[in-house]
Design a protein around this motif. Structure first.
Motif, PDB file in Angstrom:
ATOM      1  N   PHE A 155       0.829  -1.200   0.000  1.00 45.65           N
ATOM      2  CA  PHE A 155       0.000   0.000   0.000  1.00 45.65           C
ATOM      3  C   PHE A 155       0.866   1.253   0.000  1.00 45.65           C
ATOM      4  CE2 PHE A 155      -3.438  -2.589   2.285  1.00 45.65           C
ATOM      5  CZ  PHE A 155      -4.041  -2.927   1.090  1.00 45.65           C
ATOM      6  N   THR A 156       1.945   1.220   0.770  1.00 46.32           N
ATOM      7  CA  THR A 156       2.833   2.381   0.846  1.00 46.32           C
ATOM      8  C   THR A 156       3.508   2.641  -0.493  1.00 46.32           C
ATOM      9  OG1 THR A 156       3.230   1.887   3.188  1.00 46.32           O
ATOM     10  CG2 THR A 156       4.751   3.404   2.125  1.00 46.32           C
ATOM     11  N   VAL A 157       3.975   1.591  -1.153  1.00 47.81           N
ATOM     12  CA  VAL A 157       4.643   1.759  -2.448  1.00 47.81           C
ATOM     13  C   VAL A 157       3.663   2.265  -3.497  1.00 47.81           C
ATOM     14  CG1 VAL A 157       5.743   0.498  -4.341  1.00 47.81           C
ATOM     15  CG2 VAL A 157       6.488   0.115  -1.991  1.00 47.81           C
ATOM     16  N   VAL A 158       2.464   1.711  -3.544  1.00 46.66           N
ATOM     17  CA  VAL A 158       1.469   2.150  -4.523  1.00 46.66           C
ATOM     18  C   VAL A 158       1.092   3.608  -4.271  1.00 46.66           C
ATOM     19  CG1 VAL A 158      -0.930   1.841  -5.272  1.00 46.66           C
ATOM     20  CG2 VAL A 158       0.565  -0.146  -5.014  1.00 46.66           C
ATOM     21  N   LEU A 159       0.886   3.962  -3.019  1.00 47.72           N
ATOM     22  CA  LEU A 159       0.536   5.338  -2.689  1.00 47.72           C
ATOM     23  C   LEU A 159       1.684   6.292  -3.013  1.00 47.72           C
ATOM     24  CD1 LEU A 159      -1.904   6.833  -1.580  1.00 47.72           C
ATOM     25  CD2 LEU A 159      -0.837   6.747   0.662  1.00 47.72           C
ATOM     26  N   ALA A 160       2.914   5.852  -2.796  1.00 51.10           N
ATOM     27  CA  ALA A 160       4.073   6.684  -3.134  1.00 51.10           C
ATOM     28  C   ALA A 160       4.154   6.899  -4.644  1.00 51.10           C
ATOM     29  CB  ALA A 160       5.358   6.041  -2.613  1.00 51.10           C
ATOM     30  N   LEU A 161       3.816   5.886  -5.424  1.00 53.55           N
ATOM     31  CA  LEU A 161       3.815   6.038  -6.888  1.00 53.55           C
ATOM     32  C   LEU A 161       2.727   7.019  -7.338  1.00 53.55           C
ATOM     33  CD1 LEU A 161       4.446   2.361  -8.039  1.00 53.55           C
ATOM     34  CD2 LEU A 161       6.017   4.298  -8.207  1.00 53.55           C
ATOM     35  N   VAL A 162       1.551   6.930  -6.724  1.00 52.67           N
ATOM     36  CA  VAL A 162       0.475   7.867  -7.048  1.00 52.67           C
ATOM     37  C   VAL A 162       0.905   9.288  -6.689  1.00 52.67           C
ATOM     38  CG1 VAL A 162      -1.886   8.577  -6.450  1.00 52.67           C
ATOM     39  CG2 VAL A 162      -1.360   6.160  -6.824  1.00 52.67           C
ATOM     40  N   TRP A 163       1.543   9.440  -5.524  1.00 57.18           N
ATOM     41  CA  TRP A 163       2.038  10.746  -5.077  1.00 57.18           C
ATOM     42  C   TRP A 163       3.062  11.296  -6.074  1.00 57.18           C
ATOM     43  CZ3 TRP A 163       6.876  12.516  -3.478  1.00 57.18           C
ATOM     44  CH2 TRP A 163       6.895  13.715  -2.784  1.00 57.18           C
ATOM     45  N   PHE A 164       3.976  10.440  -6.538  1.00 60.54           N
ATOM     46  CA  PHE A 164       5.014  10.855  -7.474  1.00 60.54           C
ATOM     47  C   PHE A 164       4.417  11.281  -8.814  1.00 60.54           C
ATOM     48  CE2 PHE A 164       8.110   9.858 -10.821  1.00 60.54           C
ATOM     49  CZ  PHE A 164       9.142  10.707 -10.441  1.00 60.54           C
ATOM     50  N   VAL A 165       3.475  10.494  -9.335  1.00 57.95           N
ATOM     51  CA  VAL A 165       2.834  10.825 -10.613  1.00 57.95           C
ATOM     52  C   VAL A 165       2.063  12.143 -10.484  1.00 57.95           C
ATOM     53  CG1 VAL A 165       1.012  10.082 -12.213  1.00 57.95           C
ATOM     54  CG2 VAL A 165       2.749   8.456 -11.449  1.00 57.95           C
ATOM     55  N   THR A 166       1.442  12.371  -9.341  1.00 55.78           N
ATOM     56  CA  THR A 166       0.721  13.623  -9.111  1.00 55.78           C
ATOM     57  C   THR A 166       1.678  14.808  -9.127  1.00 55.78           C
ATOM     58  OG1 THR A 166      -0.899  12.421  -7.772  1.00 55.78           O
ATOM     59  CG2 THR A 166      -0.857  14.812  -7.546  1.00 55.78           C
ATOM     60  N   ILE A 167       2.842  14.659  -8.474  1.00 50.86           N
ATOM     61  CA  ILE A 167       3.847  15.726  -8.455  1.00 50.86           C
ATOM     62  C   ILE A 167       4.321  16.026  -9.880  1.00 50.86           C
ATOM     63  CG2 ILE A 167       6.234  16.257  -7.782  1.00 50.86           C
ATOM     64  CD1 ILE A 167       4.524  16.611  -5.452  1.00 50.86           C
ATOM     65  N   VAL A 168       4.606  14.982 -10.644  1.00 54.75           N
ATOM     66  CA  VAL A 168       5.066  15.174 -12.020  1.00 54.75           C
ATOM     67  C   VAL A 168       3.968  15.842 -12.860  1.00 54.75           C
ATOM     68  CG1 VAL A 168       5.738  13.959 -14.138  1.00 54.75           C
ATOM     69  CG2 VAL A 168       6.747  13.307 -11.954  1.00 54.75           C
ATOM     70  N   GLY A 169       2.732  15.413 -12.683  1.00 57.32           N
ATOM     71  CA  GLY A 169       1.619  16.016 -13.419  1.00 57.32           C
ATOM     72  C   GLY A 169       1.459  17.491 -13.100  1.00 57.32           C
ATOM     73  N   LEU A 170       1.538  17.853 -11.827  1.00 60.20           N
ATOM     74  CA  LEU A 170       1.441  19.267 -11.451  1.00 60.20           C
ATOM     75  C   LEU A 170       2.610  20.068 -12.007  1.00 60.20           C
ATOM     76  CD1 LEU A 170       0.115  19.063  -7.791  1.00 60.20           C
ATOM     77  CD2 LEU A 170      -0.982  20.195  -9.717  1.00 60.20           C
ATOM     78  N   GLY A 171       3.790  19.468 -12.022  1.00 62.19           N
ATOM     79  CA  GLY A 171       4.953  20.148 -12.586  1.00 62.19           C
ATOM     80  C   GLY A 171       4.799  20.408 -14.071  1.00 62.19           C
ATOM     81  N   LEU A 172       4.268  19.417 -14.786  1.00 60.00           N
ATOM     82  CA  LEU A 172       4.053  19.588 -16.232  1.00 60.00           C
ATOM     83  C   LEU A 172       2.988  20.645 -16.513  1.00 60.00           C
ATOM     84  CD1 LEU A 172       4.218  15.891 -17.460  1.00 60.00           C
ATOM     85  CD2 LEU A 172       5.892  17.718 -17.867  1.00 60.00           C
ATOM     86  N   ILE A 173       1.932  20.641 -15.732  1.00 62.72           N
ATOM     87  CA  ILE A 173       0.886  21.661 -15.905  1.00 62.72           C
ATOM     88  C   ILE A 173       1.461  23.048 -15.667  1.00 62.72           C
ATOM     89  CG2 ILE A 173      -1.218  22.598 -14.878  1.00 62.72           C
ATOM     90  CD1 ILE A 173      -2.181  19.728 -14.515  1.00 62.72           C
ATOM     91  N   THR A 174       2.251  23.193 -14.611  1.00 61.11           N
ATOM     92  CA  THR A 174       2.856  24.490 -14.300  1.00 61.11           C
ATOM     93  C   THR A 174       3.790  24.933 -15.416  1.00 61.11           C
ATOM     94  OG1 THR A 174       2.732  23.976 -11.945  1.00 61.11           O
ATOM     95  CG2 THR A 174       4.210  25.756 -12.595  1.00 61.11           C
ATOM     96  N   LYS A 175       4.569  24.002 -15.953  1.00 62.68           N
ATOM     97  CA  LYS A 175       5.507  24.339 -17.019  1.00 62.68           C
ATOM     98  C   LYS A 175       4.775  24.796 -18.271  1.00 62.68           C
ATOM     99  CE  LYS A 175       9.184  22.506 -19.893  1.00 62.68           C
ATOM    100  NZ  LYS A 175      10.058  21.392 -20.186  1.00 62.68           N
TER     101      LYS A 175
END
Length: 84
Positions: A58-78
């Motif tokens: 659960f921790t690894v899956v949630l960490a992956l979701v968190w990471f993808v969310t960070i990357v998505g927000l970064g791309l939107i901002t860029k």
């Protein structure tokens, strides 16, 4: 694009809190802060191996979701900076 950014920010907030809670639920590996809060005392009792493995998953899956969310927000901002 604004609604997607809002959704990703909400997901980021929720996953950040859940990730913190899941990490704190992990069994201490000896020494450090976990012993200060009783982790050393309960280490001898231990949790079942299956529960610990599921918690890890659960921790690894949630960490992956968190990471993808960070990357998505970064791309939107860029791309908002390029478009505006």
């Amino acid at each position: 694009m604004a609604i997607l950014e809002l959704i990703l920010q909400i997901v980021l907030g929720i996953t950040s809190l859940l990730l913190t809670l899941l990490i704190l639920l992990h069994k201490g590996r000896g020494g450090g802060l976990s012993d200060m809060f009783g982790g050393g005392m309960s280490a001898s009792y231990g949790s079942s191996g299956l529960a610990e493995r599921n918690l890890n998953r659960f921790t690894v899956v949630l960490a992956l979701v968190w990471f993808v969310t960070i990357v998505g927000l970064g791309l939107i901002t860029k791309f908002q900076g390029l478009a505006g």
